[in-house]
Design a protein around this motif. Structure first.
Motif, PDB file in Angstrom:
ATOM      1  N   LEU B  41       0.827  -1.217   0.000  1.00 18.31           N
ATOM      2  CA  LEU B  41       0.000   0.000   0.000  1.00 18.31           C
ATOM      3  C   LEU B  41       0.855   1.258   0.000  1.00 18.31           C
ATOM      4  CD1 LEU B  41      -3.243   0.331   0.304  1.00 18.31           C
ATOM      5  CD2 LEU B  41      -2.320  -1.969   0.487  1.00 18.31           C
ATOM      6  N   LYS B  42       2.167   1.098   0.064  1.00 18.36           N
ATOM      7  CA  LYS B  42       3.105   2.231   0.086  1.00 18.36           C
ATOM      8  C   LYS B  42       2.875   3.126   1.308  1.00 18.36           C
ATOM      9  CE  LYS B  42       4.793   0.784  -3.800  1.00 18.36           C
ATOM     10  NZ  LYS B  42       6.092   0.096  -3.813  1.00 18.36           N
ATOM     11  N   MET B  43       2.585   2.470   2.438  1.00 19.68           N
ATOM     12  CA  MET B  43       2.353   3.218   3.669  1.00 19.68           C
ATOM     13  C   MET B  43       3.612   3.282   4.532  1.00 19.68           C
ATOM     14  SD  MET B  43      -1.431   1.614   4.498  1.00 19.68           S
ATOM     15  CE  MET B  43      -2.208   2.830   5.571  1.00 19.68           C
ATOM     16  N   ASP B  44       4.732   2.772   4.024  1.00 19.00           N
ATOM     17  CA  ASP B  44       5.962   2.685   4.829  1.00 19.00           C
ATOM     18  C   ASP B  44       6.437   4.044   5.337  1.00 19.00           C
ATOM     19  OD1 ASP B  44       5.843   1.331   2.197  1.00 19.00           O
ATOM     20  OD2 ASP B  44       7.208  -0.098   3.149  1.00 19.00           O
ATOM     21  N   ALA B  45       6.379   5.047   4.458  1.00 15.66           N
ATOM     22  CA  ALA B  45       6.910   6.348   4.855  1.00 15.66           C
ATOM     23  C   ALA B  45       6.108   6.911   6.026  1.00 15.66           C
ATOM     24  CB  ALA B  45       6.872   7.313   3.669  1.00 15.66           C
ATOM     25  N   PHE B  46       4.773   6.822   5.943  1.00 17.49           N
ATOM     26  CA  PHE B  46       3.941   7.314   7.047  1.00 17.49           C
ATOM     27  C   PHE B  46       4.258   6.537   8.318  1.00 17.49           C
ATOM     28  CE2 PHE B  46       0.352   7.550   9.848  1.00 17.49           C
ATOM     29  CZ  PHE B  46      -0.169   8.835   9.681  1.00 17.49           C
ATOM     30  N   ALA B  47       4.362   5.207   8.179  1.00 13.44           N
ATOM     31  CA  ALA B  47       4.619   4.354   9.352  1.00 13.44           C
ATOM     32  C   ALA B  47       5.960   4.707  10.007  1.00 13.44           C
ATOM     33  CB  ALA B  47       4.600   2.887   8.939  1.00 13.44           C
ATOM     34  N   LYS B  48       6.930   5.013   9.180  1.00 12.97           N
ATOM     35  CA  LYS B  48       8.275   5.315   9.706  1.00 12.97           C
ATOM     36  C   LYS B  48       8.298   6.702  10.353  1.00 12.97           C
ATOM     37  CE  LYS B  48      12.991   5.779   7.930  1.00 12.97           C
ATOM     38  NZ  LYS B  48      12.954   7.202   7.546  1.00 12.97           N
ATOM     39  N   ASP B  49       7.659   7.664   9.707  1.00 12.77           N
ATOM     40  CA  ASP B  49       7.712   9.040  10.208  1.00 12.77           C
ATOM     41  C   ASP B  49       6.779   9.278  11.397  1.00 12.77           C
ATOM     42  OD1 ASP B  49       9.479   9.532   8.203  1.00 12.77           O
ATOM     43  OD2 ASP B  49       8.041  10.505   6.859  1.00 12.77           O
ATOM     44  N   HIS B  50       5.695   8.494  11.478  1.00 17.20           N
ATOM     45  CA  HIS B  50       4.696   8.740  12.537  1.00 17.20           C
ATOM     46  C   HIS B  50       4.304   7.431  13.215  1.00 17.20           C
ATOM     47  CE1 HIS B  50       4.385  12.600  10.494  1.00 17.20           C
ATOM     48  NE2 HIS B  50       4.187  11.924   9.381  1.00 17.20           N
ATOM     49  N   PRO B  51       5.248   6.747  13.846  1.00 17.42           N
ATOM     50  CA  PRO B  51       4.925   5.425  14.416  1.00 17.42           C
ATOM     51  C   PRO B  51       3.777   5.475  15.423  1.00 17.42           C
ATOM     52  CG  PRO B  51       7.056   6.235  15.205  1.00 17.42           C
ATOM     53  CD  PRO B  51       6.637   7.141  14.102  1.00 17.42           C
ATOM     54  N   GLU B  52       3.631   6.607  16.123  1.00 17.04           N
ATOM     55  CA  GLU B  52       2.567   6.696  17.134  1.00 17.04           C
ATOM     56  C   GLU B  52       1.195   6.828  16.486  1.00 17.04           C
ATOM     57  OE1 GLU B  52       4.561   9.056  16.186  1.00 17.04           O
ATOM     58  OE2 GLU B  52       3.234  10.751  15.797  1.00 17.04           O
ATOM     59  N   ARG B  53       1.165   7.205  15.237  1.00 18.56           N
ATOM     60  CA  ARG B  53      -0.113   7.369  14.535  1.00 18.56           C
ATOM     61  C   ARG B  53      -0.347   6.280  13.494  1.00 18.56           C
ATOM     62  NH1 ARG B  53      -0.458  12.666  11.708  1.00 18.56           N
ATOM     63  NH2 ARG B  53       1.627  13.311  12.315  1.00 18.56           N
ATOM     64  N   PHE B  54       0.481   5.243  13.520  1.00 18.28           N
ATOM     65  CA  PHE B  54       0.325   4.141  12.569  1.00 18.28           C
ATOM     66  C   PHE B  54      -0.025   2.863  13.338  1.00 18.28           C
ATOM     67  CE2 PHE B  54       1.983   0.457  10.265  1.00 18.28           C
ATOM     68  CZ  PHE B  54       1.242   0.576   9.101  1.00 18.28           C
TER      69      PHE B  54
END
Lengths: 282, 318
Positions: B41-54
């Protein structure tokens, strides 16, 4: 702080509301609603920190409650009205056309006190987890409470949610299962025996509390207090609450037959005789 | 025929990932949930930058939808991510009750929609998702055509209050939408003004429609080509205005004919302006394994199929 005596006074009035509202439209689910009356009264008149007069969907700074087994709408509506979410008179619209008091609770008609639709079973634990996660993100220390039926646990989504809650340490959540041992087609043991729910939830990593006397206000309050003390320790908290289906109305007690059946005129009179009017009928 | 060019092919799912990543920086209320397909889903960048919100929920899509509904109650804007099949059919009742009926602000983001998922075959190639989602009262249904439009749509839906289904795909396709084009929910994009036929296309079929338009121009047929990125709410006035002018319509989509874009447009025209219509879509069939290009040819979703549909519908004009 309400005294035990004050809470015990509310209980028969709520039971009157339940049987009267179901009788008025000849439809509804009295059995489990009567069985969970002590739980609802304890929650809404003592345990929850909540602002009934100024309902907000977000409920920031308040404890939240989610009813997963939505067919208990009659008891839910009674305590919501009697704790001030909406006028008690509105109970007369229960299950009628153009009402905010739908057969199963919903946010769709904007009834204060309801934050999610429920009725199709098995979804409320996931929703409660989401609300609990939002509280953590918002640095909101209040808690999330959910209620489920024991038959409802046959839905697979409940176990997806149970696995998630412990794995991700959702420890601001107190779930309660109404262990009345009954479902539509018979006893849970006849329909689909679930074995030890305590062993199952413990294996899923929950902090499990037993409540043997779910129809005794003192016992309910005591376990809810303990449950609260168990939050914030890295595990979600589960109360396995033994109740009697139809409690408080002798001919409804202990049988699955009153899951979704309305009392007739004579049965209503009998039920009301067994539950005195304490706060005034709606 | 207006000339469309592109410098590179890109996958629409990467447009979603880029849009989500931008939202992560610009909107602290945006949270994301994924059911074990973060890379796809190409959600890696969000997951990496905002771990508390992923929130990684594992392979438990029903639970994911419920958690997303609950997160909205605390004021969050959840974006859920999994394949289109598992985003819709698998969790229909959860979406119906906990999201749509409850009016929750959940963004259901679905990749690998349609045949172009390719080799994994029919178990994963959902061709019914647009229909399932548009049937739900209050659900907004969006199917953008390329990387830039998917990115813009992802950002736009965060500012819309209410449930949204955002559908995108796996293959690399021409990226021709201007990067700065504003995405307006429910507003069709006219790609070519023409007078002989209206082609309404959505998703991956928009580029196919442009290719078809070029072939038709060579034959002397001047096609009006409109990108319907929002299936619901449908841009009724854009459809009617164009159909009034050209007096015949072709629809094109990577979806079953039943329940898709063509179905919505036919319904509108039948009520407002009865017009001959041909539909390029899958005809009551499951997909199968193959390369995306092979599948689009075999199931009749190629530019040539649009050209044939146009030729046919023009003969039906009154």
């Amino acid at each position: 702080m309400a005294s035990i005596a004050e809470l015990e006074k509310i209980v028969p009035q709520v039971r009157r509301d339940i049987v009267r509202m179901i009788h008025a439209v000849n439809s509804g689910h009295p059995g489990a609603s009567l069985g969970c009356t002590e739980y609802f009264v304890s929650l809404y008149f003592e345990v929850l920190k909540h602002n009934a007069a100024k309902f907000s969907m977000n409920g920031n700074g308040e404890d939240l409650f989610f009813l997963s087994n939505g067919h208990l709408s009659s008891v839910f509506y009674s305590v919501l009205a009697r704790s001030g979410y909406f006028p008690i008179k509105e109970i007369t619209t229960f299950r009628k056309l153009n009402s905010r008091l739908q057969g199963h609770p919903t946010t769709h008609e904007g009834l204060p006190g309801v934050r999610i639709a429920s009725g199709s079973l098995g979804q409320g634990l996931s929703v409660g987890i989401g609300a609990a996660l939002a509280k953590k993100l918002n640095n909101d220390n209040q808690l999330v409470y959910t209620l489920h039926g024991d038959g409802e646990l046959q839905e697979g989504q409940v176990w997806e949610a149970a696995m998630y809650a412990s794995a991700k340490k959702v420890d601001n959540l107190i779930a309660t299962v109404d262990m009345n041992g009954q479902q539509i087609d018979g006893s849970t043991d006849q329909v689909l025996p679930m074995g030890s729910l305590k062993a199952k939830f413990e294996a899923f990593g929950w902090d499990v509390l037993d409540l043997e006397k779910g129809n005794d206000i003192t016992s309910v309050l005591s376990v809810l207090k303990t449950a609260k003390e168990h939050t914030g320790k890295g595990k979600p908290v589960m109360i396995l609450m033994k109740t009697e289906m139809g409690h408080g109305v002798d001919f409804m007690m202990g049988s699955h037959k009153w899951h979704g059946v309305s009392p007739n005129d004579e049965q209503l009179a009998q039920a009301l005789k067994q539950n005195v009017e304490t706060l005034g009928d709606y | 025929m207006k000339k469309y060019t592109y410098t590179e092919k890109k996958d629409t799912r990467s447009g979603f990932g880029a849009g989500l990543s931008e939202l992560g920086k610009s909107n602290p209320n945006v949270v994301a949930l994924c059911a074990d397909l973060t890379g796809s889903l190409k959600m890696d960048a969000f997951a990496k930058d905002h771990p508390e919100r992923f929130f990684q929920v594992g392979i438990a899509e029903a639970n994911m939808i419920g958690i997303a509904a609950g997160l909205t109650i605390g004021g969050k804007i959840p974006f859920t991510g999994t394949f289109a099949n598992f985003s819709t059919g698998r969790v229909y009742d959860q979406i119906r009750q906990s999201v749509a009926y409850s009016g929750k602000n959940v963004k259901i983001c679905a990749s690998h929609a349609g045949l172009t998922l390719g080799e994994d075959g029919a178990t994963h190639q959902i061709l019914e998702d647009l229909g399932l989602m548009k049937m739900l009262p209050g659900m907004v249904v969006i199917n953008p055509c390329d990387y830039n439009q998917t990115k813009a749509a992802t950002i736009a839906i965060a500012n819309y209050e209410g449930p949204v289904y955002l559908r995108f795909g796996r293959p690399s396709v021409p990226n021709f939408t201007p990067a700065d084009q504003k995405f307006e929910i429910g507003k069709a994009v006219i790609l070519n003004e023409g007078v002989d036929v209206s082609i309404f296309a959505t998703g991956h079929l928009v580029w196919k429609a442009i290719e078809a338009g070029e072939q038709l121009a060579a034959m002397g047929i001047n096609a009006e080509i409109i990108n319907i990125h929002t299936i619901k709410p449908l841009d009724n006035s854009a459809v009617i205005t164009s159909a009034k002018k050209t007096r015949c319509v072709v629809t094109a989509e990577e979806h079953q004919m039943n329940g898709g874009l063509g179905d919505s447009i036919a319904q509108l025209l039948a009520r407002e302006l009865p017009t001959p219509i041909e539909m390029v879509a899958v005809h009551d069939s499951f997909g199968e394994s193959g390369t995306p290009d092979q599948l689009m040819v075999k199931y009749g979703l190629d530019a040539v199929n649009i050209v044939e549909a146009v030729k046919k519908v023009i003969t039906r004009k009154g």
